[in-house]
Design a protein around this motif. Sequence first.
Motif, PDB file in Angstrom:
ATOM      1  N   UNK A 106       0.829  -1.208   0.000  1.00 40.79           N
ATOM      2  CA  UNK A 106       0.000   0.000   0.000  1.00 40.79           C
ATOM      3  C   UNK A 106       0.862   1.255   0.000  1.00 40.79           C
ATOM      4  N   UNK A 107       2.036   1.163   0.628  1.00 39.09           N
ATOM      5  CA  UNK A 107       2.945   2.303   0.653  1.00 39.09           C
ATOM      6  C   UNK A 107       4.205   1.897  -0.101  1.00 39.09           C
ATOM      7  N   UNK A 108       4.237   2.143  -1.431  1.00 37.67           N
ATOM      8  CA  UNK A 108       5.396   1.668  -2.187  1.00 37.67           C
ATOM      9  C   UNK A 108       6.678   2.349  -1.748  1.00 37.67           C
ATOM     10  N   UNK A 141       1.808   7.155  11.138  1.00 37.88           N
ATOM     11  CA  UNK A 141       0.870   7.583  10.110  1.00 37.88           C
ATOM     12  C   UNK A 141      -0.520   7.748  10.668  1.00 37.88           C
ATOM     13  N   UNK A 142      -1.505   7.470   9.849  1.00 36.14           N
ATOM     14  CA  UNK A 142      -2.905   7.661  10.252  1.00 36.14           C
ATOM     15  C   UNK A 142      -3.753   6.517   9.721  1.00 36.14           C
ATOM     16  N   UNK A 143      -4.773   6.147  10.496  1.00 33.70           N
ATOM     17  CA  UNK A 143      -5.786   5.226   9.982  1.00 33.70           C
ATOM     18  C   UNK A 143      -6.764   6.038   9.152  1.00 33.70           C
ATOM     19  N   UNK A 148      -4.345   2.064   6.458  1.00 31.05           N
ATOM     20  CA  UNK A 148      -3.250   2.844   7.027  1.00 31.05           C
ATOM     21  C   UNK A 148      -2.615   3.738   5.964  1.00 31.05           C
ATOM     22  N   UNK A 149      -2.343   4.978   6.348  1.00 27.97           N
ATOM     23  CA  UNK A 149      -1.599   5.890   5.470  1.00 27.97           C
ATOM     24  C   UNK A 149      -0.351   6.351   6.211  1.00 27.97           C
ATOM     25  N   UNK A 150       0.801   6.158   5.610  1.00 28.39           N
ATOM     26  CA  UNK A 150       2.052   6.599   6.221  1.00 28.39           C
ATOM     27  C   UNK A 150       2.105   8.124   6.252  1.00 28.39           C
ATOM     28  N   UNK A 194      -1.984  -9.041  12.685  1.00 31.90           N
ATOM     29  CA  UNK A 194      -1.130  -7.848  12.630  1.00 31.90           C
ATOM     30  C   UNK A 194       0.188  -8.177  11.899  1.00 31.90           C
ATOM     31  N   UNK A 195       0.746  -9.346  12.168  1.00 31.81           N
ATOM     32  CA  UNK A 195       1.983  -9.738  11.480  1.00 31.81           C
ATOM     33  C   UNK A 195       1.747  -9.795   9.973  1.00 31.81           C
ATOM     34  N   UNK A 196       0.607 -10.375   9.575  1.00 34.30           N
ATOM     35  CA  UNK A 196       0.290 -10.485   8.144  1.00 34.30           C
ATOM     36  C   UNK A 196       0.081  -9.110   7.528  1.00 34.30           C
ATOM     37  N   UNK A 197      -0.559  -8.206   8.281  1.00 32.84           N
ATOM     38  CA  UNK A 197      -0.790  -6.846   7.788  1.00 32.84           C
ATOM     39  C   UNK A 197       0.548  -6.117   7.584  1.00 32.84           C
ATOM     40  N   UNK A 198       1.461  -6.280   8.537  1.00 31.96           N
ATOM     41  CA  UNK A 198       2.777  -5.638   8.396  1.00 31.96           C
ATOM     42  C   UNK A 198       3.517  -6.194   7.178  1.00 31.96           C
TER      43      UNK A 198
END
Length: 276
Positions: A106-108, A141-143, A148-150, A194-198
């Motif tokens: 999501x955040x390249x 960042x922000x939800x 999530x947005x960095x 959470x691990x998978x999301x990271x």
Amino acid sequence: MRVLIVTAVPAERDAVVRGIAATAPEVAELPVPGGVIHRLSPVPPTGRPLTVDVLAAGVGPAAAAAGTAAALTAAAVARTPYDLAVSAGIGGGFTTAPPTTAAPATTPRTTAPPATTRPGSAATHLGSVVVADAIVAADLGAETPDGFAAVTDLGFGTVEHLPPAPLVAAVAEATDAVRGTVLTVSTVTGSAERAAELLRRHPHAVAEAMEGFGVAEAAAAQAVPALEVRTVSNAVGPRDRAAWRIGEAMEALTSAFATIAPLLGTWTFDPEGTRQ
Ligand SMILES: O=C(O)c1cccc(C(=O)CC[C@H]2O[C@@H](n3cnc4c(=O)[nH]cnc43)[C@H](O)[C@@H]2O)c1
């Protein structure tokens, strides 16, 4: 060559000091605002002077940044600036190997080398040494309704620091380390979700800890290159404190720094961090 090594807790500091002391006795304990620096002076193979200072600055990115900034500033004011800042300690390891080709996130990444140029990446295991080729703030960042947005997506600051690639390669090869992104988090991951999301957001993550980005951010503010070295005490995932192998990770930290300290003395940094 002057190197500042920042750990979170005194046990990590002592593990690092024990490793370096294999080739050099500790020469001094120096007070700095908020802590005490343990100074060692190993003799590198080239015979160049090398001073290694080790500081336990506290747990988390804010304590790490504050301690690093204080030590760097004190040295700069004394006209003996550091050439390198190292975040060191134990950490959680991701047990899935990162992809060998670039995967969407999501955040390249904007500045890191493409995945195909990242040799040495592999899954970690307990006791692995990990050397960061990118130090990334994973929860800065922000939800938003879209996830999530960095902070960089919001137009602020940075979420990534890149250690000098030739130094990363040399340290990783010498210590037989796993190379990849090391995430800095303010909350230890405690679930598989959470691990998978990271990992989805950071496909090249090999470990997480709580201080690397703080050290790197403070170092970048003074144009000092940064490195992060971790030894894996636990798997990132469902919380199982009984399974943490802190003793083994501390021993691995000692062993890693017995190898790394003399190597650092063979480096002089230009702004790109290449060997001179
Ligand atoms: O047991 C707990 O609930 C707990 C909460 C906060 C911190 C801790 C630590 O012991 C962390 C200390 C230290 O170790 C690094 N570390 C080690 N494993 C991990 C991890 O899986 N995720 C993040 N950090 C980790 C971290 O850098 C801390 O400085 C325990």
